[in-house]
Design an enzyme around this catalytic site. Structure first.
Site, short mmCIF file in Angstrom:
data_model
loop_
_atom_site.label_atom_id
_atom_site.label_comp_id
_atom_site.label_asym_id
_atom_site.label_seq_id
_atom_site.Cartn_x
_atom_site.Cartn_y
_atom_site.Cartn_z
N LEU A 164 0.76 -1.06 0.05
CA LEU A 164 -0.09 -0.06 -0.01
C LEU A 164 0.99 1.15 -0.01
CD1 LEU A 164 -2.52 -1.01 2.46
CD2 LEU A 164 -2.80 -1.20 0.17
N GLY A 177 4.24 0.41 4.79
CA GLY A 177 5.67 0.61 5.10
C GLY A 177 5.91 1.37 6.54
N ASP A 198 9.83 9.57 8.34
CA ASP A 198 10.86 10.14 7.62
C ASP A 198 10.67 11.58 7.13
OD1 ASP A 198 9.04 9.89 5.53
OD2 ASP A 198 10.53 9.37 3.85
N ASN A 219 8.89 12.94 5.11
CA ASN A 219 8.86 12.86 3.54
C ASN A 219 10.12 13.20 2.91
OD1 ASN A 219 6.88 12.77 1.43
ND2 ASN A 219 6.92 14.93 1.15
N ARG A 220 11.33 12.66 3.56
CA ARG A 220 12.41 12.64 3.17
C ARG A 220 12.62 11.73 1.67
NH1 ARG A 220 14.19 12.47 8.33
NH2 ARG A 220 15.24 10.42 8.23
N TYR A 221 12.12 10.54 1.87
CA TYR A 221 12.57 9.60 0.76
C TYR A 221 11.14 9.45 -0.07
CZ TYR A 221 16.12 8.53 4.30
OH TYR A 221 17.25 8.44 5.18
N LEU A 242 -4.98 3.12 -1.16
CA LEU A 242 -6.51 3.21 -0.43
C LEU A 242 -6.98 4.42 -1.01
CD1 LEU A 242 -5.80 1.85 2.94
CD2 LEU A 242 -6.73 0.60 1.11
N LEU A 249 -0.30 6.75 3.67
CA LEU A 249 -0.93 5.95 4.92
C LEU A 249 0.15 5.81 5.93
CD1 LEU A 249 -3.19 4.02 5.64
CD2 LEU A 249 -1.98 2.26 4.39
#
Length: 264
Positions: free
Chosen positions: A201, A221, A225, A227-229, A247, A261
Site C-alpha cells: 500500500l 511501510g 521520514d 517525507n525525505r524519501y 487506498l 498512509l
C-alpha cells in the site's frame, strides 16, 4: 614516510563516512521546518502529558480524602455497608474487564486463522533517527490497541523487526503477549510462499483498492521520514516484483497534507 597502516585506516574511515553521508539525504528547508514543527508538537505533547498526570494524581488524592471524610461521618454499620457496596462494584468491574479481555483474545485468535492479514514493514530502521523510531514504535502500539478493540480485527505481522526498532518495541508493556506475527526477516523472505498475494500500500501507486480481499496480504511501510524519501515504498514493491496499490483516502477524507498512509 607515511605509515601504510595509518593510510589504510584513514582511507577506510573516509570511505565509511562518505557511505553514511550518502545514505541519508539532506533535509530541504521545507522538511526542516516540518521537523521543527514536529519537535515543538512533541514537546507540547510531553508537557500536556505531564500536566495530565499531575491532575490525575491530585484528583485521586482529593477523592481519597473525600472518601475518608464520608466514612468518618457514618456509624459502624453504615460504614461496613458502604465499604461492601464499593467492594462489590469493584468486583463487578474486574469481572467485566476480564470478560472483555477474553473476548478480545478470541477475536484476535480468530483473525490469526481467517482474518485479513496486514504486514507492517519495519525494514527501514537504518533510514530513521532515534526519535523517528520512537515515534514509529508509538504508532505501532496505537495500531495494535485500536485493532484489538475492533469487532473484526486484522491479523498483524511485524517484519524486518530488528535492531533499535525491536529494542523499542520490547520496552512496550505487554509486547511479548501481543497476538501478532513477529519476524526478524524482511517480508519478502518471511512470506515468500505468498508472493503472488502481496500488495504494498503506497500513495505513489496508480491502482486504487475499493474493497479488501482476504486472500491478499497488504503491506504498510513502517517509516517515519518527514517525507525525505520519495517513492521509497513504490520502488521497493517494484524491486521485489510485487503489486502496489493505494487506498481511496482522498475520496473519503479531506486532508490538508499528503495522503500518505501511516501505521496508525
Amino acid at each position: 614516510m607515511a605509515d601504510p597502516d595509518e593510510e589504510s585506516r584513514t582511507a577506510a574511515s573516509t570511505d565509511g563516512s562518505d557511505t553514511v553521508q550518502n545514505s541519508t539525504p539532506a533535509l530541504t528547508k521545507t522538511a526542516q521546518k516540518k521537523l521543527l514543527k514536529q519537535e515543538r508538537l512533541a514537546a507540547r505533547k510531553a508537557e500536556k502529558k505531564a500536566a495530565e498526570k499531575q491532575r490525575k494524581a491530585e484528583h485521586k488524592e482529593q477523592s481519597r480524602r473525600e472518601w475518608d471524610e464520608k466514612l468518618e461521618a457514618l456509624s459502624p454499620e453504615e460504614k461496613a455497608k458502604l465499604i461492601e457496596s464499593k467492594n462489590e462494584a469493584r468486583r463487578e468491574r474486574i469481572k467485566r474487564e476480564k470478560e472483555e479481555h477474553r473476548m478480545k483474545i478470541e477475536r484476535l485468535k480468530k483473525a490469526a486463522e481467517v482474518g485479513q492479514k496486514v504486514v507492517l514493514d519495519l525494514d527501514f530502521g537504518h533510514l530513521m533517527t532515534a526519535s523517528e523510531i520512537q515515534s514509529l514504535s508509538q504508532q505501532i502500539m496505537y495500531c495494535y490497541a485500536a485493532n484489538s478493540r475492533s469487532a473484526n480485527p486484522t491479523h498483524l505481522w511485524l517484519t524486518g523487526c530488528t535492531g533499535e526498532m525491536e529494542a523499542r518495541l520490547q520496552n512496550v508493556p505487554g509486547f511479548n503477549n501481543w497476538i501478532i506475527e513477529k519476524e526478524n526477516r524482511p517480508y519478502i523472505e518471511a512470506l515468500k510462499d505468498h508472493k503472488e498475494n502481496l500488495i504494498y500500500l503506497t500513495a505513489d501507486a496508480e491502482d486504487v483498492i475499493e474493497e479488501l480481499d482476504l486472500k491478499s496480504i497488504y503491506i504498510i511501510g513502517g517509516l517515519v521520514d518527514r517525507n525525505r524519501y520519495k517513492r521509497i515504498t513504490m520502488d521497493k514493491a517494484n524491486e521485489h516484483g510485487i503489486k502496489a496499490a493505494k487506498l481511496p483516502i482522498g475520496k473519503y477524507l479531506k486532508m490538508s497534507s499528503s495522503q500518505v498512509l501511516t501505521v496508525n
